[in-house]
Design a protein around this motif. Structure first.
Motif, mmCIF file in Angstrom:
data_model
loop_
_atom_site.group_PDB
_atom_site.id
_atom_site.type_symbol
_atom_site.label_atom_id
_atom_site.label_comp_id
_atom_site.label_asym_id
_atom_site.label_seq_id
_atom_site.Cartn_x
_atom_site.Cartn_y
_atom_site.Cartn_z
ATOM 1 N N UNK A 7 12.572 -10.658 -39.469
ATOM 2 C CA UNK A 7 12.003 -10.498 -40.805
ATOM 3 C C UNK A 7 12.471 -11.616 -41.733
ATOM 4 N N UNK A 8 13.773 -11.908 -41.697
ATOM 5 C CA UNK A 8 14.313 -12.989 -42.530
ATOM 6 C C UNK A 8 13.698 -14.326 -42.134
ATOM 7 N N UNK A 9 13.509 -14.514 -40.840
ATOM 8 C CA UNK A 9 12.884 -15.739 -40.332
ATOM 9 C C UNK A 9 11.463 -15.868 -40.867
ATOM 10 N N UNK A 10 10.702 -14.763 -40.807
ATOM 11 C CA UNK A 10 9.317 -14.781 -41.290
ATOM 12 C C UNK A 10 9.262 -15.050 -42.788
ATOM 13 N N UNK A 11 10.145 -14.423 -43.541
ATOM 14 C CA UNK A 11 10.198 -14.663 -44.981
ATOM 15 C C UNK A 11 10.454 -16.144 -45.253
ATOM 16 N N UNK A 12 11.346 -16.728 -44.489
ATOM 17 C CA UNK A 12 11.664 -18.143 -44.668
ATOM 18 C C UNK A 12 10.472 -19.041 -44.432
ATOM 19 N N UNK A 13 9.741 -18.828 -43.321
ATOM 20 C CA UNK A 13 8.634 -19.751 -43.068
ATOM 21 C C UNK A 13 7.437 -19.485 -43.971
ATOM 22 N N UNK A 14 7.282 -18.272 -44.455
ATOM 23 C CA UNK A 14 6.202 -18.003 -45.407
ATOM 24 C C UNK A 14 6.488 -18.694 -46.741
ATOM 25 N N UNK A 15 7.725 -18.646 -47.191
ATOM 26 C CA UNK A 15 8.071 -19.299 -48.460
ATOM 27 C C UNK A 15 7.914 -20.813 -48.360
ATOM 28 N N UNK A 16 8.423 -21.405 -47.276
ATOM 29 C CA UNK A 16 8.306 -22.863 -47.173
ATOM 30 C C UNK A 16 6.848 -23.280 -47.011
ATOM 31 N N UNK A 17 6.050 -22.460 -46.325
ATOM 32 C CA UNK A 17 4.616 -22.741 -46.222
ATOM 33 C C UNK A 17 3.977 -22.719 -47.601
ATOM 34 N N UNK A 18 4.312 -21.704 -48.387
ATOM 35 C CA UNK A 18 3.773 -21.618 -49.744
ATOM 36 C C UNK A 18 4.152 -22.821 -50.595
ATOM 37 N N UNK A 19 5.383 -23.283 -50.456
ATOM 38 C CA UNK A 19 5.824 -24.441 -51.225
ATOM 39 C C UNK A 19 5.089 -25.711 -50.790
#
Length: 198
Positions: free
Chosen positions: A146-158
């Motif tokens: 879950x933490x991994x997914x949150x990380x790549x979703x945020x960086x994708x958004x940025x």
């Protein structure tokens, strides 16, 4: 006074951060481990960076409502692709799909193509599956998914926001040339990825 595009960008950024950071506090991982691995995964892969910036650029080029629909569709569908990768659903030609995403999205910008919004969303969503799948299959065994997914979703958004910010230059003639030129560079990078040069 801020214009509508600026307010939309701010709303997208706030949505990403407000929806993800509080949830991350309950994972037991903190901001290290899974989050850091997920956050850096898209940023450290130039094929991911090219395509994700292209989504923002193309959205800005298309204007409203694509400027906010495309950067929302991509991470949502990408998350489903990541789940498919984590649980091992076979999806063929992942690296080819990722490279093609840069080629196709870059060419859309170069040629100033403006398909209907539903078609643009389908194109972006289809490529998001490949990117998400790659993230999912490369999930480190020792991190919280879950933490991994949150990380790549945020960086994708940025990365999308970076593309949008640059894409807003289309309001000026020289900026329009610069944005289309950036699309050409992205398409060229995709060809390099396809050929194995990069």
């Amino acid at each position: 006074m801020p214009n509508r595009a600026t307010l939309t960008l701010m709303a997208i950024a706030l949505a990403y951060f407000s929806a993800t950071f509080p949830a991350l506090a309950h994972t037991g991982e903190g901001y290290g481990g899974g989050f850091v691995a997920g956050f850096t995964h898209p940023i450290l892969g130039w094929d991911h960076v090219a395509a994700m910036v292209a989504v923002g650029l193309w959205g800005a080029f298309l204007g409203a409502p694509a400027i906010w629909i495309l950067p929302v569709v991509f991470p949502l569908v990408m998350a489903f692709g990541a789940v498919a990768g984590i649980i091992g659903i076979p999806v063929p030609a992942i690296e080819t799909g990722i490279a093609l995403s840069a080629v196709v999205l870059g060419l859309m910008i170069v040629f100033a193509l403006k398909p209907p919004i539903w078609m643009s969303a389908v194109i972006v969503g289809a490529f998001a599956i490949f990117h998400g799948y790659a993230h999912g299959t490369e999930l480190p065994a020792t991190v919280n998914p879950f933490a991994y997914a949150v990380g790549f979703v945020i960086s994708t958004g940025l990365l999308h926001l970076a593309g949008i910010a640059f894409g807003l230059l289309i309001r000026w003639p020289a900026g329009r040339v610069a944005v289309r030129g950036a699309g050409g560079l992205i398409a060229f990078a995709g060809i390099a990825f396809l050929s194995g040069v990069a």
